[in-house]
Structures are given as structure tokens and as C-alpha cells.
Write an enzyme that holds these catalytic residues in place. Structure first.
Site, PDB file in Angstrom:
ATOM      1  N   TRP A  30      -7.377  40.160   3.859  1.00 50.34           N
ATOM      2  CA  TRP A  30      -7.657  40.015   4.941  1.00 50.34           C
ATOM      3  C   TRP A  30      -6.960  39.335   5.404  1.00 50.34           C
ATOM      4  O   TRP A  30      -6.124  39.500   5.959  1.00 50.34           O
ATOM      5  CB  TRP A  30      -8.923  39.550   5.431  1.00 50.34           C
ATOM      6  N   ARG A  38     -16.317  44.605  -0.703  1.00 52.52           N
ATOM      7  CA  ARG A  38     -16.434  44.288  -1.936  1.00 52.52           C
ATOM      8  C   ARG A  38     -17.584  43.952  -2.294  1.00 52.52           C
ATOM      9  O   ARG A  38     -17.291  44.070  -3.378  1.00 52.52           O
ATOM     10  CB  ARG A  38     -15.275  43.081  -2.380  1.00 52.52           C
ATOM     11  N   ASN A  39     -18.287  42.841  -1.735  1.00 49.47           N
ATOM     12  CA  ASN A  39     -19.523  42.430  -2.711  1.00 49.47           C
ATOM     13  C   ASN A  39     -20.532  44.155  -2.808  1.00 49.47           C
ATOM     14  O   ASN A  39     -21.182  44.076  -3.931  1.00 49.47           O
ATOM     15  CB  ASN A  39     -20.007  41.817  -1.362  1.00 49.47           C
ATOM     16  N   GLN A  42     -17.882  36.458  -2.291  1.00 46.31           N
ATOM     17  CA  GLN A  42     -18.154  35.649  -2.189  1.00 46.31           C
ATOM     18  C   GLN A  42     -19.269  35.997  -1.496  1.00 46.31           C
ATOM     19  O   GLN A  42     -20.496  34.002  -1.451  1.00 46.31           O
ATOM     20  CB  GLN A  42     -17.559  35.640  -0.488  1.00 46.31           C
ATOM     21  N   LYS A 102     -24.429  38.323   5.561  1.00 42.13           N
ATOM     22  CA  LYS A 102     -24.783  40.237   4.832  1.00 42.13           C
ATOM     23  C   LYS A 102     -24.273  40.202   3.621  1.00 42.13           C
ATOM     24  O   LYS A 102     -24.592  41.484   2.926  1.00 42.13           O
ATOM     25  CB  LYS A 102     -24.056  40.642   6.053  1.00 42.13           C
ATOM     26  N   LYS A 132     -15.901  34.183   5.312  1.00 43.04           N
ATOM     27  CA  LYS A 132     -17.221  34.318   5.619  1.00 43.04           C
ATOM     28  C   LYS A 132     -18.123  33.909   4.054  1.00 43.04           C
ATOM     29  O   LYS A 132     -17.644  34.302   3.127  1.00 43.04           O
ATOM     30  CB  LYS A 132     -17.348  36.286   5.821  1.00 43.04           C
ATOM     31  N   GLY A 155      -3.517  31.799   2.013  1.00 42.35           N
ATOM     32  CA  GLY A 155      -4.525  32.245   1.672  1.00 42.35           C
ATOM     33  C   GLY A 155      -3.919  34.214   1.885  1.00 42.35           C
ATOM     34  O   GLY A 155      -3.452  34.235   3.122  1.00 42.35           O
ATOM     35  N   ALA A 156      -3.424  34.516   0.719  1.00 40.84           N
ATOM     36  CA  ALA A 156      -3.652  36.271   0.711  1.00 40.84           C
ATOM     37  C   ALA A 156      -3.864  36.785  -0.156  1.00 40.84           C
ATOM     38  O   ALA A 156      -3.328  37.945  -0.939  1.00 40.84           O
ATOM     39  CB  ALA A 156      -1.552  35.803   0.469  1.00 40.84           C
TER      40      ALA A 156
END
Length: 463
Positions: free
Chosen positions: A53, A348-349, A376, A286, A197, A49-50
């Protein structure tokens, strides 16, 4: 088996920076010994996965250890074939020309011309192609070192010693089920470090949370003691730019302590902890409230007062939920608040919540956003709502004096569910929830959590 791999070019140091010992080779040798690697047998590390993070994590390892090519191989897998649109190509060209070190690197490798052609619209770039040159599609403004990119999943993982899960939680199960097929005849057992997460809800036979490490365990059969979680209050681009940061790696002592030492860098301090699942769940929790924070910020023109009111209510709900999930929730207060704080500031959230409230994004666009990756928090809202709405987990309402599902004491979570999942309410409803005169003091919720036996071990699959 067909795959695509392009190696980092053969200059002494992959990213053009100078390496100082600082015990780097000794740390690598120590981990190699623990894994039983003989001389000439490469320690193989692969990121799966790229996103931002996942790419930064691989780049940190490449920067630290990539020059020791006779002892370690660091690669990253991403799916092939995703085109870079014209606007992104134009922005990428600007980034390249603003960084002399990056510009010189590309010219030296005869790779600059393709970015000129893409800028002019004369050719299409692909995400795996630019990643080899150090550009993550979700983080164009932060050039990384060159990376060895593999686009064939089987080739990437079949003999890897350490696998880094950089996938969103919503993709982890599917990809690791595929990986599990390739590992059926493995003799050695790999180590997996998950960065994901997020959570899923399982309601049968009893309500419980499924975390990414559990998904990996079920999909591959790798024992849980070989699966770890790493997380912390971090922004990927800032870590790569050497802002001081810390994280925790959680899991079995056999691997978490040596891995914490291996991953630690002067600007990136890694502690270790035995509580794998709870830290993992908190990393997902969170994200739920970060989306609401973004909405409040946009709807109130960044009102500090409104944001503080929201923060008081959302933290009281998080504290209430941690008392349901953890026997000693006070130990989680610091890490959870720190992770929440950085996510509200720059995650980003929170950004997603702002864009929804401003009308610049719509829910119909889904939760995978160009230039940001997967949001997410959306799936986490659904999972936490589903779990906490189960009457089998009922708690005593402090005012009504009757048993209710835990979600009835979480009005912010309920409102976010109605906005994001059911789509019954507009984003402005988050302010109405805060201004509801019937909403009681958030301190009362905290006092209730602390004075009642709320702990439900079954939520985390414990007896």
C-alpha cells in the site's frame, strides 16, 4: 550525512503514460499555496515504508503529479540491503517479460540485463534496487511506475512537507521516534498521512487503545491536527490497476478537505471525515476477524454455508465492540463492513489464516511473511483481547445476569487469541467455536449492544 537516492529518469512522464490536465496542476498549486510554498520551492512528499500500500500510494502520486518536477518532488524511503531471493528473481523475470511496456522501459534505461543475471543466479538484486524500477517486493505481480527511492531516513524526511506513513503499525513507533530526532530543530510543521491499520493496547493507568497516529504524535511531537489517517475497502494492486475504489481521509478539517481534493483521482475517490481515531481502530479490528475467516474457508473447503455462519458471528462481535468504542456506532457500520468484506475476499490477513489452516505456514514463522509483508491482524488480536479482558470494563452478561469482561461475549476473538497468541489450540478450534451448542444467536449480541449503555470513551483516551 550519507544516503542513496536514484531519481526517475528524465523522460517527460515517469511511467511512460500520457498525462491530461484534469485540473491536476491547479490542485497542486492550491495545496502549495496552503502550505506557503513560493515559486521555485518544491513541495516535498515522501513515503516512509515500501510495503504494497505504501508503494502504491507513492506511485499514484508520482503518476498524477510527477511530471510537474518544478513544483513537486515525490520520493519513498525503504531500508537498504534486503536481498531478493532466487525464486522471487525468477518470478520477477517472468513478470517483466509478460509486460511489453515494462520490458521496453527497462531496456530503454539499460536496466534489463541485471534481471537476466538475477534470473540466472549470477547476481543478487535488492529490494530498494528493484523498487526504483517499479517493483515492490510484496507485490511483484503488479509493476508500478519508476520511483525515487531514498535509503537514508534522515535524508528522506528532514525537510519533507508531507510524510506518508506506509509502515505496519508494529513498526510505526520505532521509526517515527527516529524521525522525531531529525525534526527537533524544524521550523515548519509537516503534515503526516498514516495508512497503518493496527493498534496497541495500553493498560496503565486505565485500559485504552493506542493508534498509529497517536504513536506518531507521541514520537515526534507533531500536533495531532497535522496527523491524518487514510483508509478504505481497498486492495493495493487493484487500485494501481485503476479498479474503481474509495477511501476516507480522517482528521482536522484544516488539512483533511484540501488533502482529499489533492489525492482524489478519477478511479480513486477520497472522502473526508472528522473521526480520526475511531476509523483508524476499525481498520485494525477487521484484520482480527479476517484471519479467522481464512481459517474457516480452508478448513471447510470454501463452504459457503460455513463462511456465512462465521460472518454472522464475527460481524456481531464487531458490532458489539464498536458499541464499546463509539458513541454513535451506527455511523461506522457501512465503512467497517465494506472494509471487512474486501479483506475477507482478497486481503493478506485472510490469506494468512488460510495458509495456517492448510499447514503451509506455521506460527513459528512469525507475522512478517515473504511476499506479503506484516500480517497486522496478529498483533491486533493480542491488543483487542488484552483490552477487552479487563474487568474494569465489565458488562452485564445477558444470560448469566452477572458482570463479565467484554471478551467473554466475544468467543471468536477468544478462540483466535488462544490459537495465535497463546498457541493452546489448533486452527481447527475455530470451527469448534462456531459449532458450540452453547453459543447463542449472534442477533442477541447485537440486540444487547444496542439496548445497553456500553460506550466506554476511556478506551479511546477520551474523558
Amino acid at each position: 550525512m550519507v544516503g542513496t537516492v536514484e531519481g526517475v529518469h528524465s523522460s517527460p512522464y515517469a511511467n511512460g503514460s500520457s498525462h491530461h490536465s484534469n485540473g491536476v496542476e491547479e490542485k497542486l498549486d492550491e495545496l502549495r499555496r496552503l502550505l506557503g510554498k513560493s515559486e521555485g520551492d518544491l513541495l516535498k512528499i515522501v513515503g516512509v515504508g515500501a510495503g504494497a500500500w505504501g508503494s502504491v500510494f507513492a506511485a499514484l502520486l508520482q503518476d498524477a503529479y510527477g511530471h510537474l518536477r518544478e513544483k513537486v518532488q515525490i520520493r519513498i524511503w525503504r531500508r537498504p540491503g534486503r536481498p531478493v531471493d532466487r525464486a522471487t528473481a525468477e518470478h520477477l523475470f517472468e513478470v517483466i517479460n509478460s509486460r511489453e511496456d515494462v520490458l521496453r522501459r527497462l531496456i530503454r534505461r539499460c536496466a534489463y540485463l541485471k534481471y537476466v543475471e538475477a534470473r540466472l543466479g549470477d547476481r543478487t538484486l535488492y529490494a530498494d534496487e528493484i523498487l526504483r524500477d517499479g517493483f515492490c517486493l510484496n507485490m511483484i505481480d503488479t509493476p508500478l511506475c519508476q520511483l525515487k527511492v531514498v535509503t537514508n531516513l534522515q535524508e528522506a524526511v528532514w525537510d519533507a512537507d508531507i510524510v506518508i506513513n506506509g509502515l505496519p503499525s508494529t513498526e510505526t513507533r520505532e521509526v517515527f521516534e527516529e524521525i522525531g530526532k531529525y525534526w527537533k530543530e524544524r521550523i515548519t510543521v509537516p503534515i503526516i498521512i498514516s495508512l497503518a491499520k493496527g493498534i496497541e493496547a495500553s493498560l496503565d493507568p486505565v485500559p485504552r487503545i493506542i493508534t498509529p497516529t497517536e504513536m506518531i504524535n507521541r514520537a515526534t511531537g507533531i500536533p495531532i491536527e497535522n496527523i491524518l489517517y487514510l483508509g478504505g475497502p481497498n486492495i493495493a494492486s487493484e487500485i494501481y490497476n485503476k479498479e474503481y475504489a474509495n477511501a476516507r481521509i480522517c482528521g482536522a478539517e484544516k488539512w483533511r478537505k484540501p488533502l482529499a481534493k489533492f489525492l482524489r483521482q478519477p478511479h480513486f475517490i477520497v472522502w473526508d471525515n472528522s473521526d480520526l481515531v475511531t476509523h483508524e481502530v476499525m481498520g485494525g479490528l477487521k484484520n482480527v476477524y479476517a484471519i479467522g475467516a481464512g481459517m474457516v474457508a480452508a478448513l471447510t473447503n470454501e463452504s459457503a454455508t460455513s463462511k456465512s455462519v462465521y460472518f454472522a458471528h464475527c460481524t456481531s462481535e464487531m458490532i458489539f465492540i464498536t458499541h464499546l468504542l463509539a458513541e454513535e456506532p451506527e455511523k461506522l457500520a457501512g465503512p467497517l463492513l465494506a472494509d471487512t468484506y474486501v479483506t475477507l475476499l482478497k486481503g493478506r490477513n485472510a490469506w494468512y489464516g488460510q495458509m495456517l489452516a492448510k499447514g503451509e505456514l506455521s506460527l513459528d514463522m512469525g507475522d512478517s511473511i515473504k511476499g506479503k509483508g506484516t500480517i497486522q491482524g496478529v498483533s491486533a488480536v493480542n491488543a483487542f483481547y488484552e483490552l477487552l479482558s479487563q474487568t474494569s470494563l465489565s458488562v452485564l452478561h445477558p444470560e448469566a445476569k452477572k458482570h463479565v469482561a467484554p471478551v467473554e461475549l466475544c468467543p471468536i476473538l477468544k478462540t483466535l487469541y488462544k490459537i495465535l497468541i497463546k498457541r493452546d489450540l489448533s486452527t481447527a478450534s475455530i470451527l469448534q467455536a462456531l459449532r458450540d451448542e452453547s453459543m447463542y444467536d449472534p442477533r442477541d449480541r447485537i440486540e444487547m449492544a444496542q439496548s445497553h449503555a456500553l460506550y466506554r470513551p476511556s478506551l479511546l483516551g477520551q474523558p
